[in-house]
Design a protein around this motif. Structure first.
Motif, PDB file in Angstrom:
ATOM      1  N   LEU A  39       0.832  -1.200   0.000  1.00  0.00           N
ATOM      2  CA  LEU A  39       0.000   0.000   0.000  1.00  0.00           C
ATOM      3  C   LEU A  39       0.873   1.259   0.000  1.00  0.00           C
ATOM      4  O   LEU A  39       0.634   2.194  -0.771  1.00  0.00           O
ATOM      5  CB  LEU A  39      -0.917  -0.002   1.220  1.00  0.00           C
ATOM      6  CG  LEU A  39      -1.835   1.201   1.375  1.00  0.00           C
ATOM      7  CD1 LEU A  39      -2.890   1.179   0.276  1.00  0.00           C
ATOM      8  CD2 LEU A  39      -2.483   1.187   2.733  1.00  0.00           C
ATOM      9  N   LEU A  40       1.878   1.288   0.854  1.00  0.00           N
ATOM     10  CA  LEU A  40       2.756   2.458   0.932  1.00  0.00           C
ATOM     11  C   LEU A  40       3.551   2.666  -0.357  1.00  0.00           C
ATOM     12  O   LEU A  40       3.683   3.792  -0.844  1.00  0.00           O
ATOM     13  CB  LEU A  40       3.698   2.329   2.127  1.00  0.00           C
ATOM     14  CG  LEU A  40       3.020   2.386   3.497  1.00  0.00           C
ATOM     15  CD1 LEU A  40       4.029   2.109   4.591  1.00  0.00           C
ATOM     16  CD2 LEU A  40       2.334   3.716   3.700  1.00  0.00           C
ATOM     17  N   GLY A  42       2.709   1.594  -3.370  1.00  0.00           N
ATOM     18  CA  GLY A  42       1.769   1.990  -4.414  1.00  0.00           C
ATOM     19  C   GLY A  42       1.366   3.449  -4.309  1.00  0.00           C
ATOM     20  O   GLY A  42       1.284   4.153  -5.312  1.00  0.00           O
ATOM     21  N   ARG A  43       1.135   3.918  -3.084  1.00  0.00           N
ATOM     22  CA  ARG A  43       0.777   5.330  -2.900  1.00  0.00           C
ATOM     23  C   ARG A  43       1.943   6.248  -3.228  1.00  0.00           C
ATOM     24  O   ARG A  43       1.746   7.347  -3.744  1.00  0.00           O
ATOM     25  CB  ARG A  43       0.299   5.564  -1.474  1.00  0.00           C
ATOM     26  CG  ARG A  43      -1.039   4.897  -1.203  1.00  0.00           C
ATOM     27  CD  ARG A  43      -1.532   5.273   0.140  1.00  0.00           C
ATOM     28  NE  ARG A  43      -1.817   6.704   0.141  1.00  0.00           N
ATOM     29  CZ  ARG A  43      -2.928   7.255   0.599  1.00  0.00           C
ATOM     30  NH1 ARG A  43      -3.842   6.476   1.098  1.00  0.00           N
ATOM     31  NH2 ARG A  43      -3.117   8.541   0.561  1.00  0.00           N
ATOM     32  N   HIS A  44       3.154   5.791  -2.942  1.00  0.00           N
ATOM     33  CA  HIS A  44       4.330   6.596  -3.242  1.00  0.00           C
ATOM     34  C   HIS A  44       4.459   6.819  -4.745  1.00  0.00           C
ATOM     35  O   HIS A  44       4.662   7.942  -5.204  1.00  0.00           O
ATOM     36  CB  HIS A  44       5.591   5.919  -2.702  1.00  0.00           C
ATOM     37  CG  HIS A  44       6.854   6.595  -3.076  1.00  0.00           C
ATOM     38  ND1 HIS A  44       7.253   7.785  -2.501  1.00  0.00           N
ATOM     39  CD2 HIS A  44       7.807   6.276  -3.988  1.00  0.00           C
ATOM     40  CE1 HIS A  44       8.399   8.161  -3.036  1.00  0.00           C
ATOM     41  NE2 HIS A  44       8.756   7.255  -3.939  1.00  0.00           N
ATOM     42  N   ALA A  46       2.105   6.368  -7.046  1.00  0.00           N
ATOM     43  CA  ALA A  46       0.911   6.993  -7.608  1.00  0.00           C
ATOM     44  C   ALA A  46       0.907   8.497  -7.334  1.00  0.00           C
ATOM     45  O   ALA A  46       0.316   9.270  -8.082  1.00  0.00           O
ATOM     46  CB  ALA A  46      -0.349   6.363  -7.029  1.00  0.00           C
ATOM     47  N   GLY A  47       1.575   8.901  -6.262  1.00  0.00           N
ATOM     48  CA  GLY A  47       1.582  10.319  -5.890  1.00  0.00           C
ATOM     49  C   GLY A  47       2.593  11.158  -6.660  1.00  0.00           C
ATOM     50  O   GLY A  47       2.546  12.376  -6.595  1.00  0.00           O
TER      51      GLY A  47
END
Length: 51
Positions: A39-40, A42-44, A46-47
């Motif tokens: 999750l972390l 992927g968010r990194h 994607a951001g």
């Protein structure tokens, strides 16, 4: 598809699998940690802004 590819597909079979190896089940904390890490990460990615 070439003739050799067709023959390879027809003759393909499972590898010799008489002996199996028992793998232990992963613990709950391991699966939870992998999920949080995914999750972390992927968010990194994607951001990030695309220029």
């Amino acid at each position: 598809m070439g003739a050799s590819s067709a023959v390879s597909l027809l003759l393909a079979g499972p590898a010799y699998a008489a002996g199996s190896v028992q793998l232990p089940d992963p613990s709950g904390i391991t699966l939870f940690s992998l999920g949080i890490a995914g999750l972390l990460i992927g968010r990194h990615f994607a951001g990030k802004r695309r220029d």
